[in-house]
Design a protein around this motif. Structure first.
Motif, PDB file in Angstrom:
ATOM      1  N   GLY A 217       0.786  -1.224   0.000  1.00 18.78           N
ATOM      2  CA  GLY A 217       0.000   0.000   0.000  1.00 18.78           C
ATOM      3  C   GLY A 217       0.816   1.271   0.000  1.00 18.78           C
ATOM      4  N   GLN A 218       2.130   1.153  -0.096  1.00 18.55           N
ATOM      5  CA  GLN A 218       2.976   2.337  -0.159  1.00 18.55           C
ATOM      6  C   GLN A 218       3.593   2.473  -1.544  1.00 18.55           C
ATOM      7  N   MET A 219       4.123   3.671  -1.826  1.00 18.59           N
ATOM      8  CA  MET A 219       4.766   3.956  -3.096  1.00 18.59           C
ATOM      9  C   MET A 219       6.069   4.700  -2.829  1.00 18.59           C
ATOM     10  N   LEU A 220       7.122   4.272  -3.491  1.00 20.86           N
ATOM     11  CA  LEU A 220       8.399   4.977  -3.465  1.00 20.86           C
ATOM     12  C   LEU A 220       8.588   5.650  -4.818  1.00 20.86           C
ATOM     13  N   ILE A 221       8.981   6.910  -4.803  1.00 20.55           N
ATOM     14  CA  ILE A 221       9.244   7.628  -6.048  1.00 20.55           C
ATOM     15  C   ILE A 221      10.690   8.080  -6.051  1.00 20.55           C
ATOM     16  N   SER A 222      11.404   7.727  -7.100  1.00 24.68           N
ATOM     17  CA  SER A 222      12.792   8.145  -7.229  1.00 24.68           C
ATOM     18  C   SER A 222      12.851   9.627  -7.570  1.00 24.68           C
ATOM     19  N   ARG A 223      13.657  10.383  -6.829  1.00 22.44           N
ATOM     20  CA  ARG A 223      13.818  11.804  -7.121  1.00 22.44           C
ATOM     21  C   ARG A 223      14.733  12.030  -8.319  1.00 22.44           C
ATOM     22  N   THR A 224      15.465  11.001  -8.688  1.00 21.55           N
ATOM     23  CA  THR A 224      16.375  11.124  -9.821  1.00 21.55           C
ATOM     24  C   THR A 224      15.942  10.175 -10.925  1.00 21.55           C
ATOM     25  N   ASN A 225      16.407  10.421 -12.135  1.00 18.79           N
ATOM     26  CA  ASN A 225      16.071   9.541 -13.258  1.00 18.79           C
ATOM     27  C   ASN A 225      16.938   8.288 -13.277  1.00 18.79           C
ATOM     28  N   GLU A 226      17.943   8.252 -12.410  1.00 19.04           N
ATOM     29  CA  GLU A 226      18.841   7.102 -12.399  1.00 19.04           C
ATOM     30  C   GLU A 226      18.343   6.088 -11.372  1.00 19.04           C
ATOM     31  N   ALA A 227      17.451   5.208 -11.805  1.00 17.51           N
ATOM     32  CA  ALA A 227      16.954   4.171 -10.904  1.00 17.51           C
ATOM     33  C   ALA A 227      18.106   3.220 -10.558  1.00 17.51           C
ATOM     34  N   CYS A 228      17.992   2.551  -9.423  1.00 12.54           N
ATOM     35  CA  CYS A 228      19.128   1.786  -8.914  1.00 12.54           C
ATOM     36  C   CYS A 228      18.721   0.355  -8.627  1.00 12.54           C
ATOM     37  N   GLU A 229      19.328  -0.220  -7.632  1.00  9.62           N
ATOM     38  CA  GLU A 229      18.993  -1.569  -7.214  1.00  9.62           C
ATOM     39  C   GLU A 229      17.939  -1.520  -6.108  1.00  9.62           C
ATOM     40  N   ILE A 230      16.955  -2.398  -6.213  1.00 12.33           N
ATOM     41  CA  ILE A 230      15.889  -2.490  -5.222  1.00 12.33           C
ATOM     42  C   ILE A 230      15.875  -3.916  -4.682  1.00 12.33           C
ATOM     43  N   CYS A 231      15.869  -4.045  -3.347  1.00  6.99           N
ATOM     44  CA  CYS A 231      15.788  -5.361  -2.723  1.00  6.99           C
ATOM     45  C   CYS A 231      14.324  -5.692  -2.456  1.00  6.99           C
ATOM     46  N   MET A 232      13.892  -6.868  -2.898  1.00  7.02           N
ATOM     47  CA  MET A 232      12.495  -7.290  -2.759  1.00  7.02           C
ATOM     48  C   MET A 232      12.430  -8.590  -1.969  1.00  7.02           C
ATOM     49  N   GLN A 233      11.551  -8.625  -0.959  1.00  7.90           N
ATOM     50  CA  GLN A 233      11.350  -9.842  -0.191  1.00  7.90           C
ATOM     51  C   GLN A 233      10.621 -10.894  -1.022  1.00  7.90           C
ATOM     52  N   ALA A 234      10.842 -12.167  -0.674  1.00  8.26           N
ATOM     53  CA  ALA A 234      10.141 -13.260  -1.350  1.00  8.26           C
ATOM     54  C   ALA A 234       8.635 -13.036  -1.291  1.00  8.26           C
ATOM     55  N   GLY A 235       7.942 -13.254  -2.413  1.00 11.45           N
ATOM     56  CA  GLY A 235       6.503 -13.096  -2.474  1.00 11.45           C
ATOM     57  C   GLY A 235       6.030 -11.680  -2.736  1.00 11.45           C
ATOM     58  N   THR A 236       6.964 -10.746  -2.905  1.00 11.59           N
ATOM     59  CA  THR A 236       6.589  -9.357  -3.141  1.00 11.59           C
ATOM     60  C   THR A 236       6.093  -9.166  -4.567  1.00 11.59           C
ATOM     61  N   GLN A 237       5.035  -8.370  -4.702  1.00 15.14           N
ATOM     62  CA  GLN A 237       4.539  -7.960  -6.023  1.00 15.14           C
ATOM     63  C   GLN A 237       4.615  -6.447  -6.102  1.00 15.14           C
ATOM     64  N   LEU A 238       5.115  -5.973  -7.222  1.00 13.34           N
ATOM     65  CA  LEU A 238       5.440  -4.565  -7.385  1.00 13.34           C
ATOM     66  C   LEU A 238       4.911  -4.072  -8.721  1.00 13.34           C
ATOM     67  N   MET A 239       4.282  -2.904  -8.716  1.00 14.07           N
ATOM     68  CA  MET A 239       3.977  -2.203  -9.963  1.00 14.07           C
ATOM     69  C   MET A 239       5.028  -1.107 -10.124  1.00 14.07           C
ATOM     70  N   LEU A 240       5.673  -1.109 -11.255  1.00 18.51           N
ATOM     71  CA  LEU A 240       6.744  -0.166 -11.506  1.00 18.51           C
ATOM     72  C   LEU A 240       6.333   0.670 -12.723  1.00 18.51           C
ATOM     73  N   PHE A 241       6.279   1.990 -12.540  1.00 16.97           N
ATOM     74  CA  PHE A 241       5.779   2.815 -13.638  1.00 16.97           C
ATOM     75  C   PHE A 241       6.475   4.172 -13.658  1.00 16.97           C
ATOM     76  N   GLY A 242       6.358   4.836 -14.814  1.00 16.94           N
ATOM     77  CA  GLY A 242       6.965   6.160 -14.950  1.00 16.94           C
ATOM     78  C   GLY A 242       7.232   6.458 -16.412  1.00 16.94           C
ATOM     79  N   GLY A 243       8.241   7.299 -16.631  1.00 22.44           N
ATOM     80  CA  GLY A 243       8.585   7.691 -17.988  1.00 22.44           C
ATOM     81  C   GLY A 243       9.074   9.119 -18.032  1.00 22.44           C
TER      82      GLY A 243
END
Length: 289
Positions: A217-243
């Motif tokens: 139920g939370q959202m993280l927004i990158s302040r920079t255009n250079e996305a990096c590495e994200i650590c995800m726990q087992a069973g995590t589902q993520l919607m990733l969007f932008g442009g």
């Protein structure tokens, strides 16, 4: 890296028989790339006749994107589109100069038996020179959505371009929307895979970026255009969007989006005067608030 991210919590909103969690816009960040509005529907068990019935309402200057994990939505609009959107499908209605539509629970699910509704309703702003384009509706079934697996990670590219792949839905400006599910603890390297601003919506589970964590139920927004590495726990589902962000500021008024406040006011008057096109055979009407 943690201080390069904004953390956003869902805010409750009521869309008629249905509570949603609103993620975008919010005060510190009005858009991510061309994405200007995101509602998280559910997961909610629909019972006791509390079906989704969003009556006729208008849009201008944007495209609506419907993406479901569970449940179904029956979309009808003033162009004549009549489509049931099911899990994994992508429904993309472009309002342009003006469109009216309804969103309802399909007849096939109005049986009295409970079912779960879960998905996202998203608005994508149109480029300035396309805000007044002819309305249209594009639909892509779940079978048409590019899907691939890499080392226990399942990717579904709902829109745009990412990870060297292209979705059938390209939209009208450079964007991407990905549905990602991980089976085991995973570090996802996003460098060079995406272009533009990036947001991470946690459907379930937890992700971390340095010492910053975000959960369901939370959202993280990158302040920079250079996305990096994200650590995800087992069973995590993520919607990733932008442009790529649009060059001009966009303004919102109810269901309308435009670079021009005068155009928003005109749309408001047009709706009050009932001069928008209508969904065939539907006489419902949601008043301007």
């Amino acid at each position: 890296m943690a201080n390069n991210k904004l953390l956003v919590n869902e805010r409750q909103a009521d869309i008629g028989n249905f509570m949603v969690g609103r993620l975008l816009p919010f005060r510190e960040k009005r858009q991510v790339g061309p994405f200007t509005f995101i509602d998280h529907m559910g997961p909610t068990v629909i019972e006791n006749q509390q079906y989704m019935d969003v009556d006729q309402h208008p849009h201008i200057g944007l495209s609506t994107l419907t993406y479901l994990f569970e449940g179904e939505v029956h979309h009808r609009d003033s162009i004549g589109s009549d489509q049931v959107i099911r899990p994994g499908d992508v429904g993309f209605m472009t309002a342009g100069s003006g469109v009216t539509h309804t969103e309802r629970t399909p007849t096939s699910l109005r049986t009295g038996h409970p079912f779960t509704m879960h998905g996202y309703q998203i608005w994508v702003a149109l480029p300035k020179d396309m805000e007044e384009m002819e309305p249209r509706f594009d639909f892509y079934s779940s079978e048409e959505i590019p899907t691939w697996q890499t080392d226990g990670v399942t990717f579904r590219l709902a829109a745009g371009n990412a990870f060297g792949k292209s979705a059938p839905l390209q939209g009208f400006s450079p964007l991407f929307m990905l549905d990602i599910l991980v089976e085991k603890d995973t570090t996802l390297d996003l460098r060079g895979q995406l272009k533009g601003e990036v947001a991470f919506v946690i459907v379930k589970g937890e992700i971390s970026d340095g010492d910053q964590k975000a959960g369901t139920g939370q959202m993280l927004i990158s302040r920079t255009n250079e996305a990096c590495e994200i650590c995800m726990q087992a069973g995590t589902q993520l919607m990733l969007f932008g442009g790529e962000p649009l060059p001009e500021e966009r303004f919102l008024m109810w269901n309308f989006v435009s670079h021009s406040k005068d155009r928003l006011n005109q749309a408001k008057e047009d709706w009050k005067n009932k001069s928008f096109p209508k969904v065939p055979g539907d006489n419902t009407y949601i008043p301007f608030p």
